[in-house]
Design a protein around this motif. Structure first.
Motif, PDB file in Angstrom:
ATOM      1  N   THR A 182      29.948  94.930 -11.010  1.00  0.00           N
ATOM      2  CA  THR A 182      30.026  93.820  -9.284  1.00  0.00           C
ATOM      3  C   THR A 182      30.871  93.131  -9.450  1.00  0.00           C
ATOM      4  N   SER A 200      26.696  94.655 -15.571  1.00  0.00           N
ATOM      5  CA  SER A 200      25.688  93.763 -16.169  1.00  0.00           C
ATOM      6  C   SER A 200      25.114  94.909 -16.409  1.00  0.00           C
ATOM      7  N   THR A 238      26.334  84.332 -10.245  1.00  0.00           N
ATOM      8  CA  THR A 238      25.947  85.982 -10.952  1.00  0.00           C
ATOM      9  C   THR A 238      24.766  86.773 -10.032  1.00  0.00           C
ATOM     10  N   ALA A 241      25.003  90.328  -8.684  1.00  0.00           N
ATOM     11  CA  ALA A 241      25.635  91.983  -9.302  1.00  0.00           C
ATOM     12  C   ALA A 241      23.662  91.969 -10.195  1.00  0.00           C
TER      13      ALA A 241
END
Lengths: 207, 685
Positions: free
Chosen positions: B219, B236, B556, B575
């Motif tokens: 991301t 991730s 995030t 993300a």
């Protein structure tokens, strides 16, 4: 050779050596004084019983405003800086191709047997260190040992044993060829151009 | 300009371009290991060999060969193929075939290039060398047998990080890369050598054996650990952030990120607030969202608007702050964003931005730091100053405590009075500034949170006016430390009394309700008497005296807009999703507003953004450095002789995410000299 550096005692140049450093500093511009690093390391090694310790490197780095790792790089790059303590007598045997072809294996064996140590080792009493070195630049007189800034040349197993026995006896053997040869002249006198030998030329070892 | 042909294609290049760069301009890829655009040229891997005529009939290392007029470069001949195969065979002689257990596997230059240019089989049957692992600190895991001696890491340490502790010891086959005495690589940017390493010799220690690159979701987003707004890629897997990597943005972070940006991400999984809490009987107890909102609504009845205060933390995104501002002001309260006690006013944008721009550092010819330690406040920006300083065209001076910035600065003294001298011309550096075409003055937060800060700002303003340089150069710069600050100041989230006004008011009982949006760097004990609503992601200082806790998500886990210290608008992406019942902050304000009967007029983030862009048009221009008109700011007055105090006292723990991170704890310990806690190397004994 171990590349680990371990702390030992501190180091400082003697007043005489400090005076000498000025002559080195004078050779280079102020902003290029790092150039002094090799002569300094060499002089420090002489002063420090033949080896370059961590305090030696840090002392010189501080003198020259260099990061410690830069001095460490130089000291580890050149094999003539010893990075661990050496004995009083450092015997350096050349084993590069010409010496090897001329029997350096025998010379090495003689040294190892006489001293009871291998390459890179020091006898337990701290007297003798045996080092393997790359080409000593005296191939014409191969095989060669370097000891106390002198070359011992044209060695055989027997002459090597004799050489070491003499050191052990506390004497300084006569440097140069050990087989009766004069410098790098042909053994037994000239073999060519005999008629043109200059009058009074010395060839040593002749009949 | 030299014109040359690459595989028959003619290219014209700038003088000083290398053949490798010319090939790239011609669209030809040249394999390389040691060459890197941002480092000096080493020319030691030999992978970039090409054929060049005229010249000696032998391979030429294109990375180190300047492009000359009339050169003919050939990269696709049989000979070049053989050169590459030969070099690759040599490189692989001592490289272990352990790709299946190597963390670099799948994103390895050596792996890729041996597939593309290698021969596929080795003829080498002799002994391979084995190299002992080296300790380089808590972030860098070393498997030195894999090293191909490109020396990128050594050059990075010397040239970019300015911490010359890496080097190559020994020579020939015995050459080894190490840090001096195997100490930790003591840089705030140490993690970048992992990215630079083209093989698996230096890998990320915290990420060891955690994931494979092809399992990860990438991301592209924005970092919030400092106010630089570094462009990052969050990798991730499932619900976990595995790592953060830099993205290239020439005008912000080039391709570096700080170790906090990179390695504090393990703090995202710790100490998380994952459900609402309400304090009952003196203890925080789990609650539902309805109960939490109900408790807030109950307390707000009978509280006058002037008794409500909001505090914004350092990591908040613009959308959250906008929703918070609308909600709190609809209740009659006001919001404060300067939790560090900064006196910075919000009236003129030019007065609180890094006006010269981060890329402006590359052009500056004199830099004056005031109350700032950029090495801790923004390591990547500090590296950029260092790059400029290295050219010897840009002297740097410092007013403030004498700290090691990784380059030599002229220390002018630790007193604001020095600025008066500079303004009057009674200082050596005044001459430097007056001769400079593009001088920069950088005010750190340490100069802005003092009683005399407005006078300091005025002095800096006047120095810029007097020595301002030429043209439309604006040399007035504020280096912020909070990612939220510029957006918050743009929205006018300041109160007359500042943060002390709120804390004093809470102690005296004038402030009855405090809404804290993720502010954890203040003394919350002083809020004890007030009813505190804490909304944030981590259980840190902020929750200690909270009466209601609303779980928000971390950076995030939400899309958000951030303005960096230059005022550059950058948009972050989500993300992963937040833990448990944690929600995006703006949605919490939206939901709460409905309960309070003050419903905010947006139902999704697009509506919120279009409303926000209508109120603050500058937020709509993404990724451009604003050029604000010069203005009058600061207040003339006396400055004290007190020394400056830098605001970031603990680089490794400057925000709740970093404080929750075990990796940051290890870094702090290593920097404080507790080296080699885990033993010298993994292979000792």
């Amino acid at each position: 050779m171990s590349m680990n550096v371990k702390d030992t005692d501190s180091f400082e140049f003697t007043p005489e050596n400090l005076e000498w450093t000025k002559t080195q500093f004078a050779k280079y511009p102020e902003n290029r004084k790092e150039s002094c690093v090799m002569p300094f390391l060499h002089r420090a090694q002489e002063q420090n019983n033949g080896w370059v310790s961590v305090p030696v490197m840090e002392y010189i780095a501080d003198m020259l405003d260099m990061p410690y790792i830069r001095v460490h790089e130089v000291a580890t790059f050149y094999s003539m800086y010893n990075l661990k303590p050496v004995g009083k007598h450092v015997i350096e045997v050349c084993t590069t191709t010409p010496c090897w072809l001329r029997g350096s294996d025998d010379v090495v064996r003689a040294c190892q047997e006489e001293l009871g140590i291998g390459f890179g080792e020091t006898t337990e009493d701290g007297e003798y260190t045996l080092l393997e070195v790359e080409c000593a630049g005296a191939c014409v007189n191969a095989p060669v040992i370097a000891y106390k800034e002198e070359y011992y040349e044209d060695l055989s197993e027997d002459s090597t044993r004799a050489f070491i026995k003499e050191i052990k006896a506390g004497k300084t053997p006569a440097p140069g060829p050990q087989n009766g040869r004069f410098k790098s002249c042909p053994i037994g006198g000239p073999t060519t151009l005999k008629d043109r030998a200059p009058a009074g030329a010395e060839f040593g070892g002749g009949e | 300009m030299p014109t040359l042909t690459v595989d028959g294609v003619e290219v014209e290049v700038e003088p000083g371009t290398t053949v490798l760069q010319a090939c790239e301009q011609a669209g030809v890829e040249i394999p390389r290991f040691c060459y890197h655009e941002r480092l000096s040229i080493a020319g030691n891997c030999r992978m970039c060999l090409v054929e060049v005529t005229p010249g000696p009939p032998k391979p030429a290392a294109s990375c180190a060969l300047p492009a000359g007029d009339g050169m003919e470069v050939r990269t696709n001949t049989e000979k070049v193929k053989q050169y590459r195969e030969g070099v690759m065979e040599f490189l692989l002689i001592n490289h272990p075939l352990d790709c299946p257990i190597c963390d670099q596997g799948g994103e390895c230059d050596l792996q890729d290039q041996s597939m593309a240019y290698g021969e596929g089989a080795s003829r080498y049957n002799e002994k391979r060398r084995i190299v002992k692992e080296k300790y380089m600190g808590p972030l860098i895991r070393t498997i030195m047998t894999r090293c191909i001696h490109c020396t990128r890491c050594v050059r990075f340490a010397d040239e970019i990080a300015g911490v010359p502790s890496l080097g190559a010891i020994g020579r020939g086959e015995n050459m080894q890369i190490t840090t001096y005495n195997e100490q930790a690589f003591a840089s705030e940017m140490a993690g970048n050598v992992v990215d630079l390493c083209p093989v698996g010799a230096l890998t990320s220690k915290p990420y060891t054996f955690k994931a494979r690159p092809w399992e990860l979701k990438n991301t592209e987003t924005i970092d919030v650990h400092d106010a630089l707004g570094s462009n990052v890629r969050i990798d991730s897997r499932g619900k976990a952030v595995m790592r953060a990597l830099p993205r290239i943005h020439e005008e912000v972070n080039e391709e570096w990120i700080s170790d906090k940006t990179r390695h504090a991400v393990d703090g995202l999984a710790k100490n998380r607030l994952d459900r609402p809490y309400i304090k009952k009987d003196g203890k925080l107890q789990e609650a539902t969202w309805e109960e939490a909102f109900g408790a807030i609504a109950a307390i707000l009845q009978g509280v006058d608007g002037s008794q409500i205060a909001g505090i914004v933390g350092d990591l908040a995104d613009a959308e959250s702050m906008y929703a918070m501002k609308l909600l709190i002001s609809s209740l009659g309260g006001s919001v404060e964003c300067r939790q560090d006690g900064s006196k910075m006013g919000a009236k003129h944008r030019a007065g609180y931005l890094f006006n010269s721009g981060v890329a402006g550092i590359d052009e500056a010819d004199a830099i004056l730091l005031v109350g700032s330690n950029p090495r801790h406040e923004s390591p990547v920006l500090n590296a950029r100053i260092r790059q400029r300083w290295l050219t010897r065209e840009c002297p740097v001076a410092n007013v403030g405590p004498d700290v090691d910035l990784s380059y030599k600065v002229q220390q002018l003294g630790d007193s604001a009075a020095v600025l008066e001298n500079i303004l009057d011309g009674n200082n050596d550096f005044a001459d430097v500034l007056s001769k400079a075409e593009k001088p920069m003055i950088i005010l750190g937060q340490g100069a802005l949170n003092r009683d005399d800060s407005l006078a300091i700002i005025k002095l800096a303003h006047d120095i810029c006016e007097k020595y301002g340089g030429s043209g439309d150069w604006n040399g007035f710069n504020v280096l912020h430390t909070a990612a939220s600050r510029v957006a918050a100041l743009d929205m006018g989230l300041v109160t007359d009394g500042g943060i002390d006004g709120i804390l004093d008011g809470a102690e005296k009982g004038d402030i009855k309700v405090v809404y804290n949006l993720g502010a954890d760097e203040l003394d919350t004990a002083r809020l004890e008497k007030a009813f505190v609503i804490y909304q944030g992601s981590h259980g840190d200082e902020g929750v200690r005296h909270a009466d209601v806790i609303l779980p928000g998500v971390a950076y995030t886990e939400k899309p958000g807009t951030y303005l960096n210290t230059e005022g550059r608008v950058q948009v972050a992406q989500r993300a992963i999703f937040g833990p448990g019942e944690a929600r995006e902050d703006w949605t919490i304000f939206r939901a709460l507003s409905e309960v309070l009967g003050k419903t905010l007029e947006f139902d999704n983030i697009a509506q919120l953004r279009s409303k926000m862009h209508a109120d603050y048009p500058q937020f709509a221009t993404v990724d451009a450095k604003p050029n604000e008109p010069w203005a009058e700011f600061g207040v003339a007055g006396n400055v004290s002789n007190d020394g400056f105090t830098h605001t970031i006292t603990d680089f490794w723990g400057s925000n709740p995410i970093a404080r929750s991170s075990e990796t940051m704890d290890e870094c702090r310990a290593a920097m404080n000299g507790d080296n080699q806690t885990e033993g010298a190397t993994g292979t000792d004994g």
